[in-house]
Design a protein around this motif. Structure first.
Motif, short mmCIF file in Angstrom:
data_model
loop_
_atom_site.label_atom_id
_atom_site.label_comp_id
_atom_site.label_asym_id
_atom_site.label_seq_id
_atom_site.Cartn_x
_atom_site.Cartn_y
_atom_site.Cartn_z
N VAL A 64 0.87 -1.17 0.00
CA VAL A 64 0.00 0.00 0.00
C VAL A 64 0.91 1.22 0.00
CG1 VAL A 64 -1.84 1.25 1.17
CG2 VAL A 64 -1.79 -1.25 1.26
N ALA A 65 1.00 1.90 -1.13
CA ALA A 65 1.89 3.04 -1.28
C ALA A 65 1.29 4.28 -0.63
CB ALA A 65 2.17 3.32 -2.75
N GLY A 66 2.13 5.15 -0.12
CA GLY A 66 1.65 6.42 0.38
C GLY A 66 2.59 7.03 1.39
N PRO A 67 2.72 8.35 1.38
CA PRO A 67 2.00 9.31 0.54
C PRO A 67 2.60 9.59 -0.83
CG PRO A 67 3.29 10.50 2.16
CD PRO A 67 3.49 9.04 2.45
N ALA A 68 3.58 8.78 -1.28
CA ALA A 68 4.16 8.98 -2.61
C ALA A 68 3.07 9.26 -3.63
CB ALA A 68 4.95 7.74 -3.01
N ALA A 69 3.25 10.33 -4.42
CA ALA A 69 2.12 10.87 -5.18
C ALA A 69 2.24 10.76 -6.69
CB ALA A 69 1.90 12.33 -4.81
N SER A 70 3.29 10.16 -7.20
CA SER A 70 3.40 10.03 -8.65
C SER A 70 2.20 9.27 -9.21
CB SER A 70 4.68 9.28 -9.02
OG SER A 70 4.67 8.90 -10.38
N ALA A 71 1.56 9.86 -10.21
CA ALA A 71 0.40 9.19 -10.82
C ALA A 71 0.79 7.86 -11.42
CB ALA A 71 -0.22 10.10 -11.87
N ALA A 72 2.06 7.72 -11.84
CA ALA A 72 2.51 6.51 -12.53
C ALA A 72 2.38 5.26 -11.67
CB ALA A 72 3.96 6.67 -12.98
N ILE A 73 2.47 5.41 -10.35
CA ILE A 73 2.41 4.23 -9.48
C ILE A 73 1.14 3.44 -9.70
CG2 ILE A 73 2.28 3.50 -7.05
CD1 ILE A 73 4.10 5.92 -6.40
N THR A 74 0.04 4.14 -9.97
CA THR A 74 -1.23 3.44 -10.21
C THR A 74 -1.81 3.73 -11.60
OG1 THR A 74 -2.31 5.26 -9.00
CG2 THR A 74 -1.94 3.20 -7.79
N ALA A 75 -1.00 4.35 -12.46
CA ALA A 75 -1.50 4.64 -13.81
C ALA A 75 -0.62 4.06 -14.90
CB ALA A 75 -1.63 6.15 -14.02
N SER A 76 0.58 3.62 -14.57
CA SER A 76 1.50 3.08 -15.56
C SER A 76 1.57 1.56 -15.45
CB SER A 76 2.90 3.66 -15.35
OG SER A 76 3.87 2.96 -16.11
N GLY A 77 1.58 0.91 -16.59
CA GLY A 77 1.72 -0.54 -16.61
C GLY A 77 3.04 -1.01 -16.06
N ASP A 78 4.02 -0.11 -15.91
CA ASP A 78 5.31 -0.48 -15.35
C ASP A 78 5.23 -0.73 -13.85
OD1 ASP A 78 6.54 -0.21 -17.82
OD2 ASP A 78 7.11 1.88 -17.47
N TYR A 79 4.22 -0.18 -13.19
CA TYR A 79 4.15 -0.26 -11.74
C TYR A 79 2.84 -0.83 -11.21
CZ TYR A 79 8.10 2.88 -12.38
OH TYR A 79 9.28 3.42 -12.80
N CYS A 80 1.73 -0.54 -11.84
CA CYS A 80 0.45 -0.96 -11.28
C CYS A 80 0.33 -2.48 -11.34
CB CYS A 80 -0.71 -0.28 -11.99
SG CYS A 80 -1.13 -0.99 -13.60
N SER A 81 -0.35 -3.05 -10.35
CA SER A 81 -0.56 -4.50 -10.33
C SER A 81 -1.63 -4.82 -9.30
CB SER A 81 0.74 -5.25 -9.97
OG SER A 81 0.96 -5.28 -8.58
N ASP A 82 -2.03 -6.07 -9.26
CA ASP A 82 -3.02 -6.51 -8.29
C ASP A 82 -2.50 -6.44 -6.86
OD1 ASP A 82 -5.21 -7.11 -9.95
OD2 ASP A 82 -4.31 -9.02 -10.53
N LEU A 83 -1.20 -6.25 -6.70
CA LEU A 83 -0.61 -6.19 -5.37
C LEU A 83 -0.31 -4.77 -4.92
CD1 LEU A 83 1.95 -9.14 -5.69
CD2 LEU A 83 -0.15 -9.11 -4.32
#
Length: 491
Positions: free
Chosen positions: A188-207
């Motif tokens: 569970v990421a936070g407060p790191a705010a880069s949109a890429a964490i949950t918007a880029s296929g390089d980082y987003c995942s079911d985990l």
């Protein structure tokens, strides 16, 4: 059926690959970002409680009247071990403190207790009902290398059930890429705010989940307000020449253009840029009615000093940041406008209104009231920009334990998917994890800066603070839609 994750499988999968990854080169420099809505300020003082020593065992019970005992009457029992990754030392310790204090407050609220006090690095246990949350706090130093090293050790040596944290986006992205993906441990990421964490296929995942708000939410809500609630029809965009500044500018540009606002210019400059008179004159010549600045505290004082000293016809928009940035901006305003600041001086400056993810005085509900009281009593400062998101992260984890009937990391992650979080500082059901990217959407507010009132003089260390909310932007309108070209995540 989702594959069941165990500590043994996590340790085995990390193995040699995780150790080898520690020797790799850093991805980015861990540059902190705040200003118009990023991760954190640069050059802040990070006062107090900077992570020395062991936090000890602090057991929360349900006897304290400051919280609300919710979800404690459950058959679920056991222990959840969470590796907490935050900057707990140095100039940016305040961001780690905000992240950790908000998280502790979320667990405490669920237990009906006050949060644990000045917890530093080490081990702290918080009990909610029959579930013990064993928190192993590690100092990331606001950098990717220490964050990756700490995350690897937490998974490999301590066998944590899940990871939480990172204030630096580059640190969070490194943890996802080099630890979470390889070890298959929920994060569970936070407060790191880069949109890429949950918007880029390089980082987003079911985990990978995030309750905390992100840069896209700052920009999209701010752009929507400028387009729909002001007379501004022509905007000049300024941003720092790296990922944060470009994300702010790109999201503002997208929303403003979609809502009929003309972009009359864009300019990216290096951090700390000081020669603003000419650039602001360019915006005036281009016919701008408003400007947006996507910058950190290293640049904002220079920009605001030139803006306040000039004679420009346009307003400046952006995002309310943390106490540290407000201290610097407030000092800059006092040096140019004179001290003490008054409401009339601030209004005449044409600064704002600004969007805010969360500040203590923007939400009026029983949960936030209890949160503000217990947080202020415990930490002697009001809840700040990052605290609602990390409160909600803890609240969501406990809700997921109750919903899944399990203390296993994989089961908790499965229950977080699509969850509407019941108890949040933005009110009941104030955050919902979007199923397409595991980013929680939540309402954003817009407020103008006002002089800090006597009521908060001792608990908010800046001469300006957010005023009364002027507008609210729904979570649905603030987040990147699933079908947007900016959304490259589909789970």
């Amino acid at each position: 059926m989702r594959e069941h994750l165990t500590r043994r499988r996590a340790l085995k999968s990390l193995g040699v690959a995780g150790v080898a990854a520690l020797a790799g080169c850093s991805e980015g420099d861990g540059t902190p970002t705040d200003g118009a809505g990023g991760d954190g300020d640069t050059g802040g003082d990070g006062d107090g409680g900077n992570g020395s020593g062991d936090g000890g065992d602090t057991a929360a019970d349900d006897s304290d009247m400051n919280g609300t005992a919710t979800g404690t009457a459950s058959s679920v029992s056991g222990e959840v071990t969470i590796g907490v990754l935050q900057p707990m030392s140095g100039n940016l310790a305040y961001y780690g403190q905000q992240g950790l204090w908000g998280f502790l407050s979320g667990l405490a609220y669920k237990a009906g207790a006050d949060p644990a006090g000045m917890v530093g690095t080490g081990e702290t246990t918080v009990t909610v009902g029959d579930v013990d949350y064993r928190l192993l706090v590690r100092d990331t130093e606001f950098a990717a290398d220490p964050a990756q090293s700490a995350a690897t050790s937490l998974v490999r040596d301590d066998g944590v059930d899940m990871l939480f944290g990172c204030s630096s986006s580059s640190a969070a992205e490194r943890v996802v890429g080099q630890v979470v993906t390889q070890a298959q441990v929920p994060f569970v990421a936070g407060p790191a705010a880069s949109a890429a964490i949950t918007a880029s296929g390089d980082y987003c995942s079911d985990l990978v989940f995030r309750a905390s708000e992100n840069t896209a939410m700052d920009a999209r809500s701010g752009g929507r307000y400028v387009a729909n609630e002001t007379d501004v029809s022509r905007v000049f965009l300024f941003g720092a020449d790296y990922s944060f500044g470009r994300a702010v500018v790109n999201n503002y540009e997208s929303v403003l253009q979609d809502n009929g606002v003309e972009i009359v210019g864009k300019r990216f400059v290096e951090q700390g840029y000081a020669e603003w008179d000419g650039l602001l004159d360019n915006a005036e010549s281009a016919g701008a009615e408003g400007i947006v600045g996507g910058f950190t505290v290293t640049t904002l004082p220079n920009l605001f000093s030139s803006f306040l000293s000039g004679d420009y016809s346009y307003r400046a928009f952006g995002g309310f940041a943390t106490q540290i940035t407000n201290q610097v901006v407030g000092n800059t305003m006092e040096s140019v406008l004179g001290s003490p600041l008054t409401a009339e001086k601030i209004e005449g400056s044409q600064l704002g209104p600004f969007t805010t993810r969360y500040h203590w005085n923007q939400y009026d509900n029983e949960i936030n009231d209890a949160f503000v009281d217990s947080y202020t009593n415990t930490y002697e400062v009001v809840p700040d920009l990052f605290t609602s998101g990390t409160f909600t992260a803890a609240s969501a984890i406990h809700q997921a334990v109750q919903a899944s009937g399990s203390t296993e990391g994989a089961d908790i992650a499965g229950a977080l998917k699509g969850m509407t979080v019941a108890d949040t500082p933005k009110g009941e059901d104030g955050y919902t994890f979007q199923e397409y990217n595991n980013q929680a959407r939540s309402e954003m507010t817009v407020a103008s800066p006002v002089p800090t009132s006597d009521e908060y003089a001792d608990t908010w260390g800046a001469s300006i603070m957010p005023g009364e909310p002027q507008a609210r932007i729904s979570g649905e309108n603030a987040t990147i839609p699933a079908d947007s070209s900016d959304m490259n995540c589909s789970l």
